[in-house]
Design a protein around this motif. Structure first.
Motif, PDB file in Angstrom:
ATOM      1  N   ASP A   1       0.775  -1.230   0.000  1.00 40.84           N
ATOM      2  CA  ASP A   1       0.000   0.000   0.000  1.00 40.84           C
ATOM      3  C   ASP A   1       0.810   1.285   0.000  1.00 40.84           C
ATOM      4  O   ASP A   1       0.301   2.342   0.373  1.00 40.84           O
ATOM      5  CB  ASP A   1      -0.939   0.004   1.207  1.00 40.84           C
ATOM      6  N   VAL A   2       2.080   1.242  -0.430  1.00 41.39           N
ATOM      7  CA  VAL A   2       2.930   2.434  -0.362  1.00 41.39           C
ATOM      8  C   VAL A   2       3.522   2.808  -1.725  1.00 41.39           C
ATOM      9  O   VAL A   2       4.541   3.480  -1.802  1.00 41.39           O
ATOM     10  CB  VAL A   2       4.078   2.252   0.660  1.00 41.39           C
ATOM     11  N   VAL A   3       2.874   2.387  -2.806  1.00 42.28           N
ATOM     12  CA  VAL A   3       3.322   2.674  -4.180  1.00 42.28           C
ATOM     13  C   VAL A   3       4.832   2.485  -4.311  1.00 42.28           C
ATOM     14  O   VAL A   3       5.558   3.347  -4.813  1.00 42.28           O
ATOM     15  CB  VAL A   3       2.868   4.082  -4.647  1.00 42.28           C
ATOM     16  N   HIS A   4       5.307   1.317  -3.878  1.00 42.17           N
ATOM     17  CA  HIS A   4       6.744   1.088  -3.767  1.00 42.17           C
ATOM     18  C   HIS A   4       7.468   1.162  -5.103  1.00 42.17           C
ATOM     19  O   HIS A   4       8.654   1.503  -5.165  1.00 42.17           O
ATOM     20  CB  HIS A   4       7.018  -0.274  -3.122  1.00 42.17           C
ATOM     21  N   GLU A   5       6.768   0.880  -6.202  1.00 41.66           N
ATOM     22  CA  GLU A   5       7.423   0.820  -7.511  1.00 41.66           C
ATOM     23  C   GLU A   5       7.909   2.180  -8.005  1.00 41.66           C
ATOM     24  O   GLU A   5       8.690   2.257  -8.948  1.00 41.66           O
ATOM     25  CB  GLU A   5       6.481   0.235  -8.566  1.00 41.66           C
ATOM     26  N   ILE A   6       7.454   3.272  -7.386  1.00 39.30           N
ATOM     27  CA  ILE A   6       7.851   4.603  -7.867  1.00 39.30           C
ATOM     28  C   ILE A   6       8.647   5.363  -6.807  1.00 39.30           C
ATOM     29  O   ILE A   6       8.685   6.595  -6.816  1.00 39.30           O
ATOM     30  CB  ILE A   6       6.632   5.411  -8.348  1.00 39.30           C
ATOM     31  N   ASN A   7       9.298   4.627  -5.907  1.00 38.16           N
ATOM     32  CA  ASN A   7      10.183   5.235  -4.922  1.00 38.16           C
ATOM     33  C   ASN A   7      11.640   4.904  -5.243  1.00 38.16           C
ATOM     34  O   ASN A   7      11.934   3.912  -5.910  1.00 38.16           O
ATOM     35  CB  ASN A   7       9.831   4.740  -3.523  1.00 38.16           C
ATOM     36  N   ASP A   8      12.551   5.724  -4.735  1.00 36.45           N
ATOM     37  CA  ASP A   8      13.977   5.478  -4.948  1.00 36.45           C
ATOM     38  C   ASP A   8      14.429   4.216  -4.252  1.00 36.45           C
ATOM     39  O   ASP A   8      15.250   3.468  -4.777  1.00 36.45           O
ATOM     40  CB  ASP A   8      14.791   6.680  -4.447  1.00 36.45           C
ATOM     41  N   VAL A   9      13.903   3.977  -3.060  1.00 35.79           N
ATOM     42  CA  VAL A   9      14.187   2.740  -2.343  1.00 35.79           C
ATOM     43  C   VAL A   9      12.923   2.313  -1.623  1.00 35.79           C
ATOM     44  O   VAL A   9      12.185   3.152  -1.093  1.00 35.79           O
ATOM     45  CB  VAL A   9      15.359   2.901  -1.349  1.00 35.79           C
ATOM     46  N   ALA A  10      12.637   1.020  -1.657  1.00 35.74           N
ATOM     47  CA  ALA A  10      11.425   0.529  -1.019  1.00 35.74           C
ATOM     48  C   ALA A  10      11.656  -0.865  -0.457  1.00 35.74           C
ATOM     49  O   ALA A  10      12.436  -1.654  -0.996  1.00 35.74           O
ATOM     50  CB  ALA A  10      10.265   0.501  -2.024  1.00 35.74           C
ATOM     51  N   PHE A  11      10.941  -1.133   0.626  1.00 33.40           N
ATOM     52  CA  PHE A  11      11.012  -2.419   1.304  1.00 33.40           C
ATOM     53  C   PHE A  11       9.585  -2.973   1.409  1.00 33.40           C
ATOM     54  O   PHE A  11       8.721  -2.343   2.023  1.00 33.40           O
ATOM     55  CB  PHE A  11      11.607  -2.259   2.701  1.00 33.40           C
ATOM     56  N   VAL A  12       9.360  -4.128   0.798  1.00 30.14           N
ATOM     57  CA  VAL A  12       8.033  -4.724   0.732  1.00 30.14           C
ATOM     58  C   VAL A  12       8.057  -6.054   1.488  1.00 30.14           C
ATOM     59  O   VAL A  12       8.864  -6.940   1.178  1.00 30.14           O
ATOM     60  CB  VAL A  12       7.601  -4.954  -0.730  1.00 30.14           C
TER      61      VAL A  12
ATOM     62  N   GLY B   1      15.191   2.523  -7.418  1.00 35.65           N
ATOM     63  CA  GLY B   1      15.234   3.195  -8.707  1.00 35.65           C
ATOM     64  C   GLY B   1      13.923   3.551  -9.362  1.00 35.65           C
ATOM     65  O   GLY B   1      13.885   3.744 -10.582  1.00 35.65           O
ATOM     66  N   GLY B   2      12.839   3.679  -8.601  1.00 32.65           N
ATOM     67  CA  GLY B   2      11.583   4.093  -9.205  1.00 32.65           C
ATOM     68  C   GLY B   2      11.413   5.599  -9.179  1.00 32.65           C
ATOM     69  O   GLY B   2      11.993   6.293  -8.350  1.00 32.65           O
ATOM     70  N   GLY B   3      10.606   6.111 -10.099  1.00 33.10           N
ATOM     71  CA  GLY B   3      10.294   7.537 -10.133  1.00 33.10           C
ATOM     72  C   GLY B   3       9.531   7.877 -11.395  1.00 33.10           C
ATOM     73  O   GLY B   3       9.674   7.203 -12.418  1.00 33.10           O
ATOM     74  N   LEU B   4       8.720   8.920 -11.343  1.00 35.85           N
ATOM     75  CA  LEU B   4       7.890   9.273 -12.491  1.00 35.85           C
ATOM     76  C   LEU B   4       8.391  10.553 -13.142  1.00 35.85           C
ATOM     77  O   LEU B   4       9.390  10.550 -13.829  1.00 35.85           O
ATOM     78  CB  LEU B   4       6.422   9.397 -12.051  1.00 35.85           C
ATOM     79  N   SER B   5       7.703  11.666 -12.961  1.00 32.68           N
ATOM     80  CA  SER B   5       8.003  12.940 -13.600  1.00 32.68           C
ATOM     81  C   SER B   5       7.951  12.795 -15.119  1.00 32.68           C
ATOM     82  O   SER B   5       7.195  11.985 -15.648  1.00 32.68           O
ATOM     83  CB  SER B   5       9.353  13.477 -13.123  1.00 32.68           C
ATOM     84  N   ALA B   6       8.787  13.568 -15.835  1.00 29.73           N
ATOM     85  CA  ALA B   6       8.723  13.562 -17.294  1.00 29.73           C
ATOM     86  C   ALA B   6       9.393  12.336 -17.909  1.00 29.73           C
ATOM     87  O   ALA B   6       9.199  12.050 -19.093  1.00 29.73           O
ATOM     88  CB  ALA B   6       9.366  14.840 -17.841  1.00 29.73           C
ATOM     89  N   SER B   7      10.203  11.610 -17.119  1.00 28.44           N
ATOM     90  CA  SER B   7      10.873  10.393 -17.603  1.00 28.44           C
ATOM     91  C   SER B   7      10.541   9.250 -16.655  1.00 28.44           C
ATOM     92  O   SER B   7      11.361   8.854 -15.830  1.00 28.44           O
ATOM     93  CB  SER B   7      12.391  10.601 -17.684  1.00 28.44           C
ATOM     94  N   PRO B   8       9.342   8.693 -16.739  1.00 32.16           N
ATOM     95  CA  PRO B   8       8.919   7.688 -15.759  1.00 32.16           C
ATOM     96  C   PRO B   8       9.683   6.381 -15.891  1.00 32.16           C
ATOM     97  O   PRO B   8      10.013   5.935 -16.988  1.00 32.16           O
ATOM     98  CB  PRO B   8       7.437   7.492 -16.082  1.00 32.16           C
ATOM     99  N   ARG B   9       9.955   5.795 -14.746  1.00 31.54           N
ATOM    100  CA  ARG B   9      10.614   4.490 -14.707  1.00 31.54           C
ATOM    101  C   ARG B   9      10.190   3.782 -13.439  1.00 31.54           C
ATOM    102  O   ARG B   9      10.295   4.345 -12.346  1.00 31.54           O
ATOM    103  CB  ARG B   9      12.137   4.645 -14.727  1.00 31.54           C
ATOM    104  N   LEU B  10       9.700   2.570 -13.564  1.00 32.85           N
ATOM    105  CA  LEU B  10       9.342   1.799 -12.387  1.00 32.85           C
ATOM    106  C   LEU B  10      10.595   1.216 -11.748  1.00 32.85           C
ATOM    107  O   LEU B  10      11.557   0.868 -12.430  1.00 32.85           O
ATOM    108  CB  LEU B  10       8.382   0.673 -12.762  1.00 32.85           C
ATOM    109  N   GLY B  11      10.573   1.126 -10.428  1.00 30.59           N
ATOM    110  CA  GLY B  11      11.691   0.544  -9.717  1.00 30.59           C
ATOM    111  C   GLY B  11      11.870  -0.932 -10.049  1.00 30.59           C
ATOM    112  O   GLY B  11      10.996  -1.571 -10.649  1.00 30.59           O
TER     113      GLY B  11
END
Length: 567
Positions: free
Chosen positions: A226-237, A253-263
């Motif tokens: 429930d923490v949208v982990h795929e779009i964070n720089d570091v996440a623990f699931v 390595g996740g992040g969106l903005s103008a150059s989206p990339r899933l972690g």
């Protein structure tokens, strides 16, 4: 245990095209932003705010402090009223800004007491003209704040255990945490100790106060992820290892903005006791190897794209941990939605209730009344969510319906329509200097309209509608069923405020088979006042065309549909 495989280790010579990576190119700053951060990264500016700027007023503020270091303390100048979106890209920052601030209150893990909620409400009412927005990073944002008020605001926040330290800036931002940590009946592990350890040890730490860009963290122990982990720089699931028990699957390595990339998963299993050390290692990799020459390439996702997960894991282990992490399994696909809206039984037999404001817009008076309502129902704990929702904990079964009635009276619905439940919006042109289009007002009007239009239709699941005022994706437009990116659009030969449309995105917490980014359709744009018309049209087409036998979702349909069907 370390490895001697030199192919996966980082280079130790200057790059022929330096990117400003400290451990490769040295620390000589390659742009003005990096220059001022090396002189003073921003933590020290609070003393100047309290002792100089709050007394001298807005005009006494040094420009570099105003446009750079203030962010470290959660302060951005807000947009001057009356400047249309067509001028956003043509005016200088000082021409766009008003002499008032947005103030972001940092709420790690989304965990609040009613005393804290009341305190934020009172600060909003007294110092922010009653404004308050829930963000999709579990924070609360206030507006119309004057620099003269900041010493008193900080005094009041800190007296109730809150603050604004590193709420913005090139620093470790708020740590997202499961809103139902410690109370959900189906929770694998309570991540609160890990969140508290990270924040107590490293928020305000000088060694991490000058990162290449912002650094976002998410930790959850709940199976809904429930923490949208795929779009964070570091996440623990949270995940159960077959031999090592309950721990965490590591993502980076996740992040969106103008150059989206899933972690991506590193394939590594992290025990609860190792989370803080591993988090610190990833943060240091970003500090030491992150790109600093170009701001638009300075997120961790660009470094991961160059290195790949195998090299990233090896450098983390060799250079920062000094031991190898065991391999671990991925977390199972979530079976429930991660927004926690509705009524749910806790592990202790009491209930938590997730409630939905319209597009995250609340107010100071609403927060004050909410605190009183929750206390009247025997609780003192409230959580914010990464979906612009509020969760009230610890409600006795015989008080549930009474609380829901009280929440409805406040404009917080625990049984919302699916369109209200799935709609979020960023700040928009009302306050944001980067925005091109208004968001909150248009999205609110669309929700109210669509609740009448779609009321007769049996939607199979919530339709997520995310409305953003510019390309930066604060409202996560690429990961929504329908994502709207603010821009000027030409409709019937006339240039008007509107949105580019993204369709079919989603994350694991949206109960998707797998996370994915939405598709764009060439030329598909919507006028700002035409959101309801478009959503009505495309949702009805989905209901006509979907494969009901396979329980096809909107996202699945949107990716297979012909462009004609998506217009």
């Amino acid at each position: 245990m370390t490895t001697s495989n030199t192919e996966t280790r980082s280079p130790r010579r200057p790059s022929s095209k330096p990117n400003g990576q400290w451990n490769i190119d040295g620390k000589a700053p390659l742009n003005a932003n990096e220059e001022w951060k090396q002189v003073d990264n921003g933590l020290a500016v609070r003393e100047r705010i309290e002792n100089v700027y709050s007394k001298g007023g807005f005009k006494s503020i040094d420009p570099t402090d105003l446009h750079g270091r203030f962010r470290v303390w959660g302060l951005y100048t807000q947009r001057k009223p009356g400047i249309d979106g067509g001028r956003t890209a043509t005016l200088e920052p000082h021409e766009l800004e008003d002499e008032y601030f947005m103030l972001r209150v940092r709420i790690d893990g989304g965990q609040l007491t009613t005393e804290q909620v009341r305190g934020i409400g009172e600060i909003s009412t007294e110092f922010g003209r009653g404004t308050a927005d829930l963000t999709d990073r579990q924070n609360v944002q206030l507006h119309w704040v004057e620099v003269e008020s900041m010493p008193e605001i900080w005094r009041r926040l800190e007296a109730i255990g809150l603050g604004t330290t590193e709420a913005c800036g090139d620093v470790p931002r708020v740590v997202l945490g499961s809103p139902v940590a410690g109370i959900a009946a189906d929770e694998l592990i309570d991540p609160t100790p890990q969140i508290n350890d990270i924040t107590s040890r490293f928020i305000g730490d000088e060694t991490l106060a000058n990162l290449p860009r912002k650094f976002k963290t998410a930790i959850t122990g709940h199976p809904s992820q429930d923490v949208v982990h795929e779009i964070n720089d570091v996440a623990f699931v949270a995940v159960e290892h077959p031999t090592l028990g309950i721990g965490y699957d590591l993502w980076v390595g996740g992040g969106l903005s103008a150059s989206p990339r899933l972690g991506e998963r590193l394939g590594a299993f992290v025990t609860p006791d190792e989370v803080t050390e591993v988090w610190h290692g990833v943060a240091q990799i970003f500090r030491d190897y992150g790109y600093r020459r170009l701001r638009n390439k300075a997120r961790l996702k660009f470094l991961l794209a160059e290195w790949g997960p195998e090299k990233f894991r090896q450098i983390l282990q060799d250079e920062y941990l000094g031991y190898a992490l065991p391999d671990g399994p991925p977390a199972p696909k979530p079976l429930t939605a991660g927004d926690h809206v509705g009524v749910h039984r806790q592990k202790d037999g009491r209930f938590y209730i997730g409630a939905t404001p319209i597009v995250g817009r609340i107010s100071g008076p609403m927060l004050t009344q909410l605190a009183e309502l929750v206390e009247d129902h025997g609780s003192s704990r409230i959580r914010t969510t990464p979906h612009q929702k509020i969760v009230i904990l610890d409600i006795p079964e015989d008080r549930v319906e009474s609380l829901i009635k009280g929440l409805d009276d406040l404009g917080l619905q625990a049984r919302p329509s699916l369109i209200r439940r799935g709609t979020i919006a960023c700040t928009g042109i009302e306050f944001c200097k980067l925005a091109i289009v208004e968001t909150k007002a248009f999205a609110t009007a669309a929700v109210l309209d669509l609740e009448e239009r779609l009321d007769a239709f049996d939607l199979p699941h919530p339709i997520s509608l995310h409305v953003n005022g510019c390309p930066n994706s604060c409202a996560r437009i690429q990961t929504a069923d329908i994502g709207l990116k603010g821009q000027l659009v030409t409709i019937d030969g006339e240039q008007v405020p509107g949105y580019q449309v993204h369709l079919g995105g989603g994350l694991a917490s949206d109960n998707r088979d797998e996370a994915g980014l939405g598709r764009t359709v060439r030329g598909l744009k919507v006028a700002a006042d035409g959101i309801a018309d478009y959503v009505d049209r495309v949702v009805k087409r989905f209901l006509e065309d979907r494969d009901a036998d396979s329980d096809e979702t909107f996202a699945q349909w949107a990716h297979r549909a012909e462009e004609e069907a998506l217009q």
